[in-house]
Write an enzyme that holds these catalytic residues in place. Structure first.
Site: not given
Lengths: 406, 406
Positions: A152, A178, A189, A275
């Protein structure tokens, strides 16, 4: 000396596994639907979020995993199918049905997983096309596409392959994950999938995953928030033809070592990817009376906003570290603690047995300039230990998480 | 309708209490030593930090409070006398001794308290002069000086007075506190002191304070970090000549109401004062099966960095609120929850019984522009409730807490 070899592999590297990743339009651009397929039913272990808010695909998958076997995992990104009520359950079940029909396998052998926006109904017309295209695209080379389609807000794909030998047979493990600390639009998630061609006894496989999860994914802390969609699923199809790995297998430790390495690698990758973080922090709590106490102290330090902001500011603030240990629920004698910070091969002890040391602020300052930092807490009161990983708390974290929902 | 009157009072307002605040040089400028004195020994109740790292003055004060009486509180700011080893204990005891000698009262009736930098020895030569000056300066008008001298990074003094009538006698309560979310240099300390001329039974007074602390100071959350020096101390000298307030006193509820109001006022003031916060958040969890479950949910919401950043960004992100309830340890049925946000008299329900509502984003957006926000969570499964207060997580929080230690 490791008993396994790390290579540039992925989820479709082990014998008998195919994978694909396609774009079906749940997200505006980028791939958004992955399929991982085993040529034969595989022993399956899984762990799910402990959040009481559980997304529909997890409810369905939990049921399908009860018999400890699975053959396919279908994952979409862009929509988490969470807080979607009865329709969400129907949609998760429809995803299972569509996949089982296309692949001509039993519904009970399909695991379904979703990540993305919550509270919004699944665009099932698009998902349907995605499953059709995904099944068609299944291939031995599809692992990277699959790893891409589950992302995502991650900056990087997270793939790994390891190879080892058991009973004279080559065993391969492939995995992908992920997750990032950038929470968008509603929550982070963490998904992690592992495949292996090893033959593994089902109960052993489930217990091992639970134990390893406690040492890896449960020891990373990004912001202390636990998502509604977190899941880790592992499939072992046995096509490597080793003798079944279980508690009495003489080489079981080799497998455990490699299996743990893969999950630790993915867990750290999730922390590293975010990030908004400028530091990767490893916290070691050593010489603890129990492992549980060590874990509680590790997590308390990693979750402290005051520790996190001081590391962002590159401040050697042992007081905040000490304080965060002091309020955790572990049974710790504060007067026997040593606290050090380190990076690369340098280390500075700042606090020892109830008192601040007269350490070199210049040396501490040099250490704190590094991106990868270690906090080492010696409890001097036992022989157990724990390690965990986290990151600092920066302006960018606030920026990213206070931004409007896309 | 309140059974008491709020007035512009302070710690020296009740009959028989004197106070002072002086500058003795622990801090470069500003007052840094307070004394609160009762003309006769007062019934004393107190609660202390639950952090395992306990500063020396707290160790000493705990001992002195065992007999449930005290006559003077001496407080310094600028140095917390925490993590200072044996010398710290000696220094705390010396502060007691100096105060007891100057005031000709028993050492066991002296409470000592410190807030400021940790890990640094107390400048006892300065403290000694401060105690001498502070005792000389004691006066009926000294309450505001005392309130000023306990501050560290607070922007504002926190004072309050309330008056009520019990047994036909006028009872006065005065109180002051310090604490802010700006943590400087090492940790936030919360101090709160209350005086009253009411006559109160000692065990009743201690139990009441513990109960009220659970509903006030323990329900505020700034960053989830609990300091080594937190303490709340209350003195009741009985000079109002009411009949002793205890469990069977017919008007005890009037006293309880006023006592709770004062602590709630101070607790909220601490949250409101902080630099770096742009929103004041009240979280109400209603219709809960137990009070404990409601409290757990309140705290989980208030401590969530994701909720806090979304409120800073004025985003109506019910998903993060739901998620934070989902991972708290309370026994809650997520499918019966309603979530609303409000401000002033406006309120918008965003989520109900497992599903997102189609609420007006414009209306929510208008509400979120307010500085004072309410989050209301209806668990629809009982008749208990809890309320707590916190703030958002802003760029300034990161800025302040990543800055170098002065």
């Amino acid at each position: 000396m490791k008993n396994f070899k790390v290579f540039d592999g992925n989820i479709s590297s082990p014998i008998g596994f195919l994978a694909s990743g396609v774009h079906c339009g749940i997200k505006e651009k980028n791939k958004d639907l992955s399929i991982i397929y085993s040529e034969c039913p595989a022993v399956c272990s899984a762990v799910f979020t402990k959040n009481k808010v559980i997304a529909a695909p997890l409810v369905v998958s939990k049921k399908h995993i009860e018999d400890k076997y699975a053959q396919v995992i279908v994952v979409n990104s862009g929509n988490a199918n969470a807080c979607t009520g009865e329709q969400g359950m129907k949609d998760a079940e429809l995803m299972v049905e569509l996949t089982s029909k296309k692949l001509l396998i039993s519904k009970e052998n399909v695991i379904v997983s979703s990540t993305g926006i919550i509270g919004v109904p699944m665009p099932m017309d698009k998902v349907k096309v995605g499953i059709e295209d995904g099944v068609k695209a299944l291939s031995k080379k599809g692992g990277l596409d699959a790893a891409q389609a589950i992302l995502t807000t991650d900056k990087n794909m997270k793939n790994i392959g390891v190879a080892l030998e058991i009973d004279g047979k080559k065993i391969t493990i492939g995995a992908m994950a992920k997750g990032s600390r950038m929470i968008h639009p509603n929550m982070a998630t963490m998904l992690s999938f592992l495949t292996t061609d090893a033959k593994v006894e089902p109960t052993f496989f489930q217990n091992l995953l639970q134990e390893v999860t406690g040492l890896t994914y449960n020891m990373i802390s990004v912001d202390g928030d636990t998502s509604t969609n977190d899941m880790v699923v592992c499939m072992a199809n046995g096509l490597a033809s080793n003798k079944e790995i279980e508690y009495d297998h003489p080489q079981k430790d080799k497998f455990i070592e490699a299996f743990k390495f893969v999950h630790e690698y993915l867990a750290k990758s999730i922390v590293q990817d975010g990030e908004g973080s400028s530091k990767f922090i490893e916290v070691q709590v050593i010489k603890s009376p129990t492992e549980e106490d060590a874990k509680l102290a590790v997590k308390s330090i990693l979750n402290s906003n005051l520790v996190k902001t001081s590391l962002f500011g590159e401040q050697s603030n042992w007081g905040r570290i000490l304080c965060s240990i002091g309020y955790c629920s572990a049974d710790i004698d504060i007067n026997s603690i040593d606290i050090s910070i380190g990076a690369n091969n340098a280390i500075v002890k700042m606090f020892s047995k109830g008192k601040a040391l007269d350490y070199s602020k210049t040396e501490a300052s040099e250490i704190l300039k590094n991106k990868d930092l270690k906090i080492i807490v010696n409890l001097n009161s036992g022989d157990k230990e724990a390690v965990g990983w986290g990151c600092d708390l920066s302006y960018d974290y606030v920026k990213i998480n206070s931004a409007p929902i896309a």
